[in-house]
Write a protein that holds these residues in place. Sequence first.
Motif, short mmCIF file in Angstrom:
data_model
loop_
_atom_site.label_atom_id
_atom_site.label_comp_id
_atom_site.label_asym_id
_atom_site.label_seq_id
_atom_site.Cartn_x
_atom_site.Cartn_y
_atom_site.Cartn_z
N GLU A 6 9.91 -12.91 -28.58
CA GLU A 6 10.95 -12.32 -27.71
C GLU A 6 10.49 -11.63 -26.29
O GLU A 6 10.88 -11.66 -25.36
CB GLU A 6 12.34 -11.44 -28.45
CG GLU A 6 13.33 -11.25 -27.36
CD GLU A 6 14.24 -12.28 -26.91
OE1 GLU A 6 15.15 -11.88 -26.16
OE2 GLU A 6 14.29 -13.28 -27.62
N ALA A 7 9.70 -10.49 -26.62
CA ALA A 7 9.03 -9.92 -25.46
C ALA A 7 8.03 -10.57 -24.72
O ALA A 7 7.94 -10.62 -23.63
CB ALA A 7 8.31 -8.54 -26.33
N MET A 8 7.37 -11.50 -25.35
CA MET A 8 6.58 -12.48 -24.68
C MET A 8 7.31 -13.24 -23.82
O MET A 8 7.13 -13.58 -22.39
CB MET A 8 5.71 -13.43 -25.66
CG MET A 8 4.58 -12.74 -26.12
SD MET A 8 3.91 -13.53 -27.64
CE MET A 8 3.08 -15.04 -26.85
N LEU A 9 8.60 -13.93 -24.15
CA LEU A 9 9.41 -14.54 -23.44
C LEU A 9 9.91 -13.85 -22.23
O LEU A 9 10.07 -14.27 -21.23
CB LEU A 9 10.54 -15.32 -24.27
CG LEU A 9 10.11 -16.40 -25.10
CD1 LEU A 9 11.19 -16.84 -26.14
CD2 LEU A 9 9.38 -17.69 -24.53
N ARG A 10 10.34 -12.50 -22.48
CA ARG A 10 10.81 -11.73 -21.66
C ARG A 10 9.92 -11.45 -20.46
O ARG A 10 10.46 -11.50 -19.14
CB ARG A 10 11.60 -10.45 -22.19
CG ARG A 10 12.25 -9.48 -21.19
CD ARG A 10 12.76 -8.43 -21.92
NE ARG A 10 13.31 -8.35 -23.11
CZ ARG A 10 12.78 -7.98 -24.50
NH1 ARG A 10 11.55 -7.64 -24.34
NH2 ARG A 10 13.49 -8.12 -25.43
N PHE A 11 8.65 -11.29 -20.87
CA PHE A 11 7.59 -11.23 -19.70
C PHE A 11 7.43 -12.37 -18.97
O PHE A 11 7.58 -12.30 -17.58
CB PHE A 11 6.27 -11.05 -20.49
CG PHE A 11 5.20 -10.69 -19.59
CD1 PHE A 11 5.02 -9.67 -19.06
CD2 PHE A 11 4.31 -12.03 -19.57
CE1 PHE A 11 3.67 -9.76 -18.07
CE2 PHE A 11 3.08 -11.86 -18.65
CZ PHE A 11 2.81 -10.55 -17.79
N GLY A 41 9.75 -15.27 -13.39
CA GLY A 41 10.22 -16.52 -12.90
C GLY A 41 10.70 -17.86 -13.64
O GLY A 41 11.07 -18.82 -13.10
N MET A 42 9.86 -17.73 -14.75
CA MET A 42 9.98 -18.89 -15.70
C MET A 42 11.66 -19.00 -16.17
O MET A 42 12.05 -17.82 -16.39
CB MET A 42 9.21 -19.08 -16.81
CG MET A 42 7.66 -19.14 -16.43
SD MET A 42 6.58 -19.37 -17.66
CE MET A 42 5.07 -19.36 -16.93
N LEU A 43 12.05 -20.11 -16.45
CA LEU A 43 12.95 -20.42 -17.23
C LEU A 43 12.79 -20.27 -18.84
O LEU A 43 11.48 -20.46 -19.07
CB LEU A 43 13.56 -21.90 -17.33
CG LEU A 43 14.06 -22.25 -15.68
CD1 LEU A 43 14.46 -23.71 -15.82
CD2 LEU A 43 15.41 -21.35 -15.29
N ALA A 44 13.64 -19.65 -19.61
CA ALA A 44 13.33 -19.30 -21.01
C ALA A 44 12.66 -20.65 -21.70
O ALA A 44 11.73 -20.53 -22.29
CB ALA A 44 14.31 -18.78 -22.00
N GLN A 45 13.46 -21.71 -21.62
CA GLN A 45 12.74 -22.76 -22.23
C GLN A 45 11.64 -23.45 -22.05
O GLN A 45 10.54 -23.72 -22.60
CB GLN A 45 13.79 -24.00 -22.15
CG GLN A 45 14.18 -24.61 -20.79
CD GLN A 45 15.47 -23.69 -20.25
OE1 GLN A 45 15.42 -22.64 -20.51
NE2 GLN A 45 16.32 -24.65 -19.47
N ASN A 46 11.15 -23.03 -20.76
CA ASN A 46 9.72 -23.47 -20.00
C ASN A 46 8.99 -22.71 -20.42
O ASN A 46 7.57 -22.87 -20.81
CB ASN A 46 9.87 -23.60 -18.36
CG ASN A 46 10.73 -24.62 -17.86
OD1 ASN A 46 11.21 -25.59 -18.69
ND2 ASN A 46 11.09 -24.57 -16.59
N ALA A 47 9.18 -21.41 -20.49
CA ALA A 47 8.14 -20.30 -21.04
C ALA A 47 7.78 -20.64 -22.55
O ALA A 47 6.64 -20.59 -23.06
CB ALA A 47 8.93 -19.02 -20.99
N MET A 48 8.79 -21.16 -23.34
CA MET A 48 8.74 -21.26 -24.82
C MET A 48 7.74 -22.58 -24.80
O MET A 48 6.92 -22.69 -25.68
CB MET A 48 10.06 -21.72 -25.37
CG MET A 48 10.02 -21.72 -26.88
SD MET A 48 9.34 -20.60 -27.86
CE MET A 48 9.72 -20.86 -29.53
#
Length: 231
Positions: free
Chosen positions: A113-118, A123-130
């Motif tokens: 979760e912390a990695m996604l938050r970072f 500027g990334m969308l959460a799904q793109n970060a995942m």
Amino acid sequence: MKLDKTLIVTEALALLNQVGIDALSTRLLAERLKVQQPALYWHFKNKRALLDAMNDEMLRRGHRHRAPQAGESWQDFVRNNARSFRGALVAWRDGARVHAGTEANPDSLERFEAMLRFLVGHGMLAQNAMQLLLAVGRYTVGCVLEEQADAPEGPGRGAELDAAAQAYPLLSAAILAYRAGGHEAQFESGLALLVAGAEARLIGTSGAEKGRSAKVSEPDAEPVRQWQLPL
């Protein structure tokens, strides 16, 4: 000697380095620990559960860059995280095969979760970060899998392919560069492509958001419906 999960996993990793994953068995492990095989099932219900625990321990020992550092760009974090992950896998015989098929430990969900938050904070969308983290992770496992599957070099190895490739100048030059770089250099090249792709996607997403905002701000623009927003 008291038998517990920590001791079992430690000895299982040592046995892995000796015999490899195909020969690793609860029978051999029980012999190594000087216990009866059923004693292991008090702690691990099957070999898959044991492999999951071995994977957790491999990463605990070797994966040192699992969280963003102060002042680190998202690009540097993705690269450093992947390098650290690779290092943890190559440190053990068949490390990539041990990791393949495992699921995230529930204890690590806060870290993910912390990695996604970072990444979202950059500027990334959460799904793109995942998607980026999954792509880089699977790429890393694949690279290590290929690296650890390499047969020992022998007389004439690759000579037939090299000779045949002479008829194809571009391919011949590419093969030469591939072999000269080695596994780590090839890993870095692919990793750079993944990061560059994520950068381009981020720029494209930001541009689309700006364009959408400009349209919404026009006096005659229709309200933006929820289904029109990016996923």
